[in-house]
Design an enzyme around this catalytic site. Structure first.
Site, PDB file in Angstrom:
ATOM      1  N   SER A  27      52.313  91.357  53.013  1.00  0.00           N
ATOM      2  CA  SER A  27      53.535  91.292  52.409  1.00  0.00           C
ATOM      3  C   SER A  27      54.730  90.798  53.110  1.00  0.00           C
ATOM      4  O   SER A  27      54.713  90.647  54.231  1.00  0.00           O
ATOM      5  CB  SER A  27      54.001  92.963  52.245  1.00  0.00           C
ATOM      6  N   ASP A  28      55.757  90.275  52.597  1.00  0.00           N
ATOM      7  CA  ASP A  28      57.052  90.033  53.248  1.00  0.00           C
ATOM      8  C   ASP A  28      57.294  91.423  54.087  1.00  0.00           C
ATOM      9  O   ASP A  28      57.180  92.553  53.372  1.00  0.00           O
ATOM     10  CB  ASP A  28      58.179  89.194  52.446  1.00  0.00           C
ATOM     11  N   TRP A  29      58.286  91.107  54.971  1.00  0.00           N
ATOM     12  CA  TRP A  29      58.597  92.231  55.771  1.00  0.00           C
ATOM     13  C   TRP A  29      59.469  93.285  55.167  1.00  0.00           C
ATOM     14  O   TRP A  29      60.609  93.340  54.765  1.00  0.00           O
ATOM     15  CB  TRP A  29      59.506  91.844  57.037  1.00  0.00           C
TER      16      TRP A  29
END
Ligand code: BGC
Length: 748
Positions: A288-290
């Protein structure tokens, strides 16, 4: 260990302060001190260390040994940067290891244009020209070299994995992250980023392609919902990902913050399960992106494999909550095994287990040489009236260098792609633009030692114009630093830069404008200046590369990977979606939880991102709408000229002859475009191939460009596949999307 590190670091910082010239060496020295990372552990043992087995077989053996808790521990990070204390190597995140089985943690570092956050640990990293610059070189060997530099320096700093190679398409020329991406054409962008990741993975580190998908603007990136049909997505943004992913087989793909057709990208069954894993056969890890993980069971079942940065298990969505979801039967154990298998097989396949990065001092000179070569190949000569360039070093008597910081440095892009400058200390997310010590003034002086080369910062416009008037030639530097977290309000250069150029050009028509931008800019003054050159954010040797071009030691050959519109009014969306909700210059918004992240200052209302231009991205829009851009996609001048002839075209290959008709050796990027049969209902033409050719004066070469059927196809939603339609295709060949002297029809 920490104390020793701190005290020897401050000693070296003291040396840096005393000796500005030695910054590179100081950084190297410190890198030497810290080459050993905190996560050294016993060499892995076990039957899975038999390298003659496939990565999948080896991973399967490991997964069989793991308890549920161990499995879950791999599926969420434990926070990034310094948050992890002992297990973090200083990067944005970590995938934990299993010491019992000899599996090391996977240290993840942002590294879009060079390795991020090196200074915090007293290391050095090369700042390469921006990715958009690399795309302007249209050179796949150079893209591979770009990736090699990043991969090598990741390894040197004991990272196992990169976070990014961005391949988001430039639908929005004011996107603050365009500098990290590869332009507006899916084939050019996909091929460029694919080669970059191949080069990176050749260094035995895990590559990553991001931000999947359609995160094409920063404004409201956490709430925007992109609405597009499958056909349009597949032929545009997703085609860039498809090419890059199939060509490089990255170890990781990072899903993005936004929603796509109603579902968050990180829990989007179509994007993750159906397309990426099933259709494209992706065997790696979806990370996932952050903080872009919005659910537990839904995200896990939609195809997300690893939550980052995650944080402690009790807070993570893929921590205790995931274990509970397994126990409640919402997520089957087979899916957990698949998630873990993907992580472990990727680690084996990349080489980080068999040949772990042991840490080494980064070689700044090797990196800088590549950075310079890439900058020389990626600077686009936009205008050159009356052959004002190249300058003749033996004849020119006086040169005015004008513009902010042109006496000392070149700008870089901000956000998670930020590289720390040598000697500059750690940079802050959302902080002011970071400038790198590569001095245009010094580089020009070195080229023309007998000329009087004077500098003015351009703040007092009248005084700058007076210096221009008193000089034979004026070189004006204008810049537009951009960053993750916010978009530019307009294509217009900020502050008084337009006024400065207008005044300088009025004082001296022999004015050369050097643009240092992350993407397109409007140039209302273009008719009044003699020459203009786009050097993007040109990296640690940007000024030296530029000087080589200004004085003709390098003949420019780059071509624009994006259309430069005359003004915002000509864009498909004159105003950025969601921007009405924001102040004109909003603060950069790092992801919640990032080091130093300020509190969200205002709440935005979710909105749709309705890309009504659909298939007509970039030049396709301008051509379909009959709008004249300032500079077309594919445009770029040389100090020599080229002529095209002898086109022979079929549906699977095109050949033609290019001749250097000028007096200098030079490189030409010959471009092939195709217009599809009318029944396809497509924009007038699309790029389908290109070739970069070097030619001596008078020399000609016959070039053959193979045409990939997919690139001539439409995406048929009913068949869920590419389809090469029957009918008449037009083939166009030339040096720019608006300059194709050759054309022919081919029938299929
Ligand atoms: C960015 C990613 C980056 C991550 C970790 C996010 O804000 O969108 O590109 O890899 O942070 O720093």
């Amino acid at each position: 260990m920490r104390d020793t590190m701190t005290s020897s670091r401050s000693t070296v910082l003291g040396v840096r302060r005393r000796c500005a010239v030695g910054v590179l060496f100081a950084s190297v020295l410190v890198a030497g001190v810290y080459a050993q990372a905190p996560q050294r552990q016993a060499a892995p043992k076990g039957p899975w260390m038999d390298a003659s087995l496939s990565p999948d077989q080896r991973a399967e053996m490991v997964v069989q040994q793991m308890t549920l808790d161990e499995k879950i521990s791999l599926l969420h990070g434990r926070g990034g940067f310094q948050a992890e204390g002992a297990i973090s190597n200083g990067g944005a995140g970590v995938i934990q290891g299993v010491p019992r089985l000899g599996l090391p943690p996977i240290q993840l570092a942002d590294s879009a244009v060079g390795v991020r956050a090196a200074a915090e640990r007293g290391r050095y990293a090369t700042l390469l020209p921006s990715t958009i610059a690399l795309a302007a070189a249209w050179d796949l060997n150079l893209a591979y070299e770009y990736g090699e530099v990043i991969g090598r320096e990741l390894r040197d700093q004991q990272y196992q994995a990169s976070l990014g190679a961005g391949v988001n398409l430039m639908r929005e020329p004011r996107n603050g992250r365009n500098f990290e991406y590869a332009g507006e054409d899916p084939i050019l962008a996909g091929k460029t980023v694919g080669q970059l990741v191949k080069g990176l993975q050749s260094q035995k580190v895990i590559g990553d392609i991001k931000h999947y998908a359609l995160n094409d603007q920063e404004t409201g990136r956490n709430i925007g919902d992109v609405k597009l049909s499958t056909r349009i997505m597949r032929e545009t943004d997703l085609l860039a990902f498809e090419i890059a992913i199939l060509e490089s087989q990255p170890g990781m793909v990072m899903c993005s913050y936004n929603k796509v057709n109603g579902d968050w990208a990180c829990e989007n069954d179509y994007l993750l399960n159906q397309l990426l894993k099933k259709t494209w056969g992706f065997k790696g890890v979806v990370v996932s992106d952050w903080n872009a993980t919005h659910s537990t069971a839904k995200a896990a079942m939609a195809g997300l494999d690893c939550e980052q940065p995650g944080g402690p298990a009790e807070r993570a969505r893929f921590g205790d909550a995931l274990k509970k979801a397994v126990e409640a039967g919402e997520v089957p154990m087979s899916r957990i095994d698949d998630m873990v298998q993907r992580i472990v097989r990727t680690a084996f396949a990349s080489g980080v287990i068999d040949d772990p990065p042991l840490g080494r001092v980064v070689d700044p000179f090797k990196g800088a040489d590549s950075a310079q070569r890439i900058a020389e190949q990626s600077s686009v000569l936009l205008k050159n009236a009356n052959a004002l360039l190249p300058l003749d070093a033996a004849r020119v008597k006086s040169i005015a260098i004008i513009g902010s910081k042109a006496d000392t440095s070149v700008p870089s892009g901000g956000g998670s792609a930020q590289v720390d400058p040598p000697g500059g200390g750690p940079s802050r997310f959302g902080g002011p633009a970071v400038w790198f010590p590569s001095s245009p003034l010094k580089a020009v002086r070195a080229k023309a030692p007998r000329a009087k080369v004077e500098y003015h910062d351009g703040v007092d416009i009248k005084a700058a114009a007076a210096l221009a008037k008193a000089s034979e030639v004026a070189i004006v530097f204008v810049n537009e630093p951009t960053t993750e977290g916010r978009d530019l309000p307009s294509l217009s250069l900020s502050g008084t830069q337009n006024e400065l150029i207008t005044a300088v050009a009025a004082a001296n028509p022999r004015s050369i404008v050097v643009l240092e931008t992350g993407g397109p800019a409007a140039m209302p003054w273009i008719d009044s200046v003699g020459a203009a050159i786009e050097i993007w954010y040109p990296g640690i040797r940007g000024a030296e590369a530029l000087a080589n071009i200004l004085f003709g030691d390098v003949n420019p050959s780059a071509k624009l990977p994006a259309t430069f519109a005359r003004s915002d009014a000509d864009l498909p969306h004159p105003v950025i979606f969601g921007s009405a909700q924001r102040p004109t210059t909003p603060p950069a918004t790092p992801p919640a939880g990032a080091a130093g992240a300020p509190r969200q200052r205002f709440q935005m209302t979710p909105f749709d991102v309705d890309y009504t231009e659909g298939l007509k991205v970039g030049y396709k829009w301008f051509q379909a709408e009959n709008k004249q851009p300032l500079f077309a996609f594919g445009h770029g001048l040389s100090y020599t000229t080229f002529a095209y002839s002898a086109l022979k075209a079929s549906i699977d290959s095109v050949s033609f002859t290019v001749r250097n008709t000028g007096k200098r050796a030079g490189g030409e990027i010959a471009q092939v475009y195709a217009g599809l049969p009318a029944t396809a209902n497509e924009p007038p033409k699309r790029l389908v191939g290109w070739e970069k050719i070097q030619l001596a004066p008078g020399e000609s070469k016959t070039v053959t460009v193979k045409l990939e059927p997919k690139f001539l196809s439409i995406f048929n939603e009913a068949k869920d596949d590419w389809e090469l339609l029957p009918g008449d295709y037009r083939i166009f060949v030339g040096g720019a999307s608006d300059d194709t002297p050759l054309s022919a029809s081919v029938r299929r």
